[in-house]
Design an enzyme around this catalytic site. Sequence first.
Site, short mmCIF file in Angstrom:
data_model
loop_
_atom_site.label_atom_id
_atom_site.label_comp_id
_atom_site.label_asym_id
_atom_site.label_seq_id
_atom_site.Cartn_x
_atom_site.Cartn_y
_atom_site.Cartn_z
N LYS A 114 -6.34 -1.93 6.81
CA LYS A 114 -6.15 -2.24 5.49
C LYS A 114 -7.06 -3.58 5.05
CE LYS A 114 -3.62 1.23 4.21
NZ LYS A 114 -4.10 2.27 3.30
N SER B 291 -6.56 4.13 -2.32
CA SER B 291 -6.79 2.62 -2.01
C SER B 291 -8.13 2.07 -2.56
CB SER B 291 -6.73 2.50 -0.42
OG SER B 291 -5.58 2.37 0.05
N ASP C 246 2.27 2.92 3.33
CA ASP C 246 1.20 4.04 3.17
C ASP C 246 0.86 4.66 4.49
OD1 ASP C 246 -1.08 5.33 1.59
OD2 ASP C 246 -2.14 4.36 3.21
N ARG D 278 -12.02 3.41 10.21
CA ARG D 278 -12.52 2.18 9.38
C ARG D 278 -12.43 0.96 9.88
NH1 ARG D 278 -8.39 4.05 4.55
NH2 ARG D 278 -6.35 3.36 5.57
N ASP E 279 -1.05 -0.36 -4.79
CA ASP E 279 -2.12 0.36 -5.12
C ASP E 279 -2.11 1.96 -5.67
OD1 ASP E 279 -1.63 1.39 -2.54
OD2 ASP E 279 -3.67 1.00 -1.86
N HIS E 280 -1.08 2.64 -5.26
CA HIS E 280 -0.70 4.05 -5.55
C HIS E 280 0.23 4.48 -4.70
CE1 HIS E 280 -1.96 4.74 -1.28
NE2 HIS E 280 -2.92 3.85 -1.54
N HIS F 248 1.44 8.44 5.46
CA HIS F 248 0.56 9.54 5.80
C HIS F 248 0.78 10.30 7.18
CE1 HIS F 248 -2.40 8.96 2.86
NE2 HIS F 248 -2.45 7.53 3.22
N ASP G 39 0.71 -1.27 -0.06
CA ASP G 39 -0.12 0.04 0.10
C ASP G 39 0.72 1.26 -0.28
OD1 ASP G 39 -2.10 1.73 0.61
OD2 ASP G 39 -3.09 0.04 0.86
N ARG H 56 -4.22 14.79 5.57
CA ARG H 56 -3.75 13.65 5.08
C ARG H 56 -3.78 13.41 3.73
NH1 ARG H 56 -3.28 9.00 8.43
NH2 ARG H 56 -3.64 6.97 7.36
N ASP H 57 -4.94 13.74 3.05
CA ASP H 57 -4.91 13.86 1.59
C ASP H 57 -4.51 15.14 1.08
OD1 ASP H 57 -5.83 11.32 1.82
OD2 ASP H 57 -7.94 12.13 1.92
N ALA I 96 -16.28 5.02 0.76
CA ALA I 96 -17.03 4.27 1.53
C ALA I 96 -16.43 4.04 3.13
CB ALA I 96 -17.14 2.96 1.01
O1 LIG Z 1 -8.15 7.10 4.11
C1 LIG Z 1 -6.75 7.45 4.24
O2 LIG Z 1 -6.18 6.96 5.20
C2 LIG Z 1 -6.30 8.48 3.50
O3 LIG Z 1 -7.29 9.34 2.96
C3 LIG Z 1 -6.06 7.50 1.94
O4 LIG Z 1 -5.53 6.48 1.90
P1 LIG Z 1 -5.75 5.00 1.49
O5 LIG Z 1 -6.41 5.35 0.12
O6 LIG Z 1 -4.41 4.60 1.37
O7 LIG Z 1 -6.54 4.56 2.11
MN LIG Z 2 -3.74 2.47 -0.32
MN LIG Z 3 -3.12 5.96 2.26
#
Ligand SMILES: O=C(O)[C@H](O)COP(=O)(O)O
Ligand SMILES: [Mn+2]
Ligand SMILES: [Mn+2]
Length: 559
Positions: A361, A81, A430, A213, A471-472, A434, A28, A170-171, A287
Amino acid sequence: MGSSGFSWKLKDHPKLPKGKTIAMVVLDGWGEAKANQYNCIHVAETPTMDSLKNGAPEKWRLVKAHGKAVGLPTDDDMGNSEVGHNALGAGRIYAQGAKLVDSALETGKIYDGEGFKYIKESFETGTLHLIGLLSDGGVHSRLDQVQLLLKGASERGAKRIRVHILTDGRDVLDGSSVGFVETLENDLAKLREKGIDAQVASGGGRMYVTMDRYENDWDVVKRGWDAQVLGEAPYKFKNPVEAVKKLREIPNTSDQYLPPFVIVDDKGKAVGPIVDGDAVVTFNFRADRMVMIAKSLEYEDFNTFDRVRVPKIRYAGMLQYDGELKLPSHYLVSPPEMERTSGEYLVHNGVRTFACSETVKFGHVTFFWNGNRSGYFNPEMEEYVEIPSDSGITFNVKPNMKALEIAEKARDAILSGKFDQVRVNLPNSDMVGHTGDIEATVVACKAADEAVKMILDAIEQVGGIYVVTADHGNAEDMVKRDKKGEPQLDKNGKIQILTSHTLEPVPIAIGGPGLAPGVRFRKDVPNGGLANVAATVMNLHGFEAPSDYETTLIEVGDN
Ligand SMILES: O=C(O)[C@H](O)COP(=O)(O)O
Ligand SMILES: [Mn+2]
Ligand SMILES: [Mn+2]
């Protein structure tokens, strides 16, 4: 074959055998960028990933992981992601939430839909509450969409509006929250001039308030509930810009982690708790970080925290966040309909699948991978294992995270002979990226590399195949750059740390003793992206991909 002519049965690949164990590894936030001090992947010791690169161009290449290649509105949109794993698993490029909301707002269709009509019923006597991430990151939400929604709702009868903001950092760059709140305040002031009672009601940093999440830490959602619904928070301010500025002064805090606050009137009373008869919209389109708040707003049967007071509201998501759970039941824009994902096909064709990550994740390699669908396609054929993540910490404190545990589970699954595909997500580059902590991110990349090694060693033992990709981007560039690509300095002459994802491509490597002789990356798919990976993996399992999938990245040469 059913009467419609549709069949789940995949054609045999003309050249590639079935029955090889495949490790599908997603790192990630692991992109490819120039080697320099801000490229944590370059700085870290990553002998395994480095050795895969030696396989270029036949066994290692780059694929696109951002913008239109993953269904985002423009090529200025960094990958994330959700869209990355959707593309990897679904094998096709779907217009994603960001784009669907853009067009629903542009055409005005959003206001004709069932979701808006439903919340509109509260406009006459109740308050419209908007809750979500306030930034232009474009990963979970976008400020310009919120601005349009505010305008559209007020023009359609909303008389009293309360916005509950979650600050980002974060973004987008840390510290940018102040500007976003100022912009919002300006818009709300204009609405007030028109006689609409519109105000910010509460707020907090996204990682500390509301946006948890995969049920990693319900306290995060509870803090949000207390502020948004009950109007209770440790900090009270009269003005949201002042709130964010002041809270940012607390040592060791940042936009992502601001404590919850409520806006109060001259008498010290919260200006916008959610009460019976109100309408609520969660305006994030993505989501994963909305499912928990959606459950707390919608479920009658709910016991993860004490809600104290459960107002009777009309609630709609910007999108429906979980199609399987039908959550929430009302939404403003229909989500992309991702169907016939590779996971579902493979299960129908006898491929036994194991998927694993740690909590933060876990839904990425299951829910996102399967087209935002929770649960198994066939529990007899699949096993999904979640390793509990640490909660209540920022991951720079423990940059190794659960990489080792994930790798051990994958190794055991590979060696067990019970699975044909063993799929993992390694979150380190990832999640630690962040945090903006460069030293910790270097440690994180090393840990992920060691995990890859353990998995590849197991593949070696069973004569299997590996596919390693990401994934990115994230950890490969940790500094904000100017147009020339040089680090951009702030007004104090300091570099600005980039906590967000990037626009960089990601590597994909194939190999292992089970890879048939002659298999190599094609040269005629130069613009290949993440959506091309599903067909590639189906081929490696010995099947042709369905004809509407993005083309495979591999061919079988004479060798
Ligand atoms: O939700 C997050 O942690 C970030 O905004 C994006 O990170 P992710 O796309 O790698 O989950
Ligand atoms: Mn990701
Ligand atoms: Mn991320």
